[in-house]
Design an enzyme around this catalytic site. Structure first.
Site, PDB file in Angstrom:
ATOM      1  N   HIS A  60       0.845  -1.194   0.000  1.00 27.79           N
ATOM      2  CA  HIS A  60       0.000   0.000   0.000  1.00 27.79           C
ATOM      3  C   HIS A  60       0.879   1.243   0.000  1.00 27.79           C
ATOM      4  O   HIS A  60       2.057   1.188   0.365  1.00 27.79           O
ATOM      5  CB  HIS A  60      -0.909   0.009   1.222  1.00 27.79           C
ATOM      6  CG  HIS A  60      -1.991  -1.024   1.175  1.00 27.79           C
ATOM      7  ND1 HIS A  60      -3.103  -0.964   1.983  1.00 27.79           N
ATOM      8  CD2 HIS A  60      -2.136  -2.147   0.434  1.00 27.79           C
ATOM      9  CE1 HIS A  60      -3.891  -1.995   1.743  1.00 27.79           C
ATOM     10  NE2 HIS A  60      -3.326  -2.737   0.803  1.00 27.79           N
TER      11      HIS A  60
ATOM     12  N   GLU B 218       1.073   3.901   1.913  1.00 24.53           N
ATOM     13  CA  GLU B 218       1.668   4.318   3.173  1.00 24.53           C
ATOM     14  C   GLU B 218       2.816   3.393   3.585  1.00 24.53           C
ATOM     15  O   GLU B 218       3.845   3.861   4.069  1.00 24.53           O
ATOM     16  CB  GLU B 218       0.603   4.363   4.277  1.00 24.53           C
ATOM     17  CG  GLU B 218      -0.483   5.400   4.038  1.00 24.53           C
ATOM     18  CD  GLU B 218      -1.676   4.861   3.248  1.00 24.53           C
ATOM     19  OE1 GLU B 218      -2.738   5.513   3.287  1.00 24.53           O
ATOM     20  OE2 GLU B 218      -1.564   3.804   2.591  1.00 24.53           O
TER      21      GLU B 218
ATOM     22  N   CYS C 291      -5.881   2.509   5.779  1.00 21.92           N
ATOM     23  CA  CYS C 291      -6.563   1.263   6.124  1.00 21.92           C
ATOM     24  C   CYS C 291      -5.982   0.741   7.444  1.00 21.92           C
ATOM     25  O   CYS C 291      -4.981   1.270   7.927  1.00 21.92           O
ATOM     26  CB  CYS C 291      -6.377   0.235   4.999  1.00 21.92           C
ATOM     27  SG  CYS C 291      -4.729  -0.507   4.948  1.00 21.92           S
TER      28      CYS C 291
ATOM     29  N   CYS D 108      -2.167  -0.101   7.198  1.00 23.02           N
ATOM     30  CA  CYS D 108      -1.338   1.097   7.085  1.00 23.02           C
ATOM     31  C   CYS D 108      -1.362   1.907   8.377  1.00 23.02           C
ATOM     32  O   CYS D 108      -0.343   2.483   8.762  1.00 23.02           O
ATOM     33  CB  CYS D 108      -1.800   1.933   5.902  1.00 23.02           C
ATOM     34  SG  CYS D 108      -1.498   1.123   4.317  1.00 23.02           S
TER      35      CYS D 108
END
Length: 150
Positions: free
Chosen positions: A47, A49, A77, A80
């Site tokens: 992801h 991040e 999320c 993250c």
């Protein structure tokens, strides 16, 4: 923030993954740029991040970003969010909300719901085993005199 948003569009259109971008900033300067590259790497943890935290830590030679800010194109999320708390930036700014993400097909509510369930009752059942054997590692960590606490 505009750079995080720009990355979210550019890298999504290039086929790297979902429409998510992030940057880490220190003293007004971008230290690292990250973006979702789940599809490009076949890595479900890739992801934006997580990507930018890894790159920023590498660039700065540290495992904590206490003197940095993280800008992300969307509210993080659960995965993250955990990575962000471990990295310890001083502040996080986000553009889209988790509700906006859900409307676009990225709904993480089921993960929040799973966290509250007992391990055996989760949709992916979890079972504890060999705890006594595993305790040796923690005992050695506690006794280790030259450990670096993080």
């Amino acid at each position: 923030m505009r750079e995080a948003i720009r990355l979210s569009v550019e890298k999504m259109e290039a086929g790297f993954g979902g429409p998510f971008g992030a940057v880490v900033v220190r003293d007004g300067e971008i230290i690292a740029r990250g973006y979702n590259n789940v599809l490009a790497t076949n890595d479900p943890t890739a992801h934006a991040e997580v990507d930018v935290i890894r790159k920023a830590c590498q660039a700065l030679g540290t495992f904590q970003l206490t003197d940095c800010e993280l800008y992300t194109s969307c509210e993080p999320c659960p995965m993250c969010l955990g990575a962000i708390y471990w990295a310890r930036p001083r502040k996080v700014y986000y553009a889209n909300t988790k509700d906006d993400a859900a409307k676009a097909g990225f709904d993480d509510q089921f993960i929040y719901d799973e966290i509250d369930k007992e391990a055996p009752d989760r949709s992916i059942p979890m079972e504890q085993m060999l705890r006594e054997e595993a305790q040796e590692a923690f005992e050695k960590w506690v006794a280790k005199e030259d450990k670096q606490v993080y």
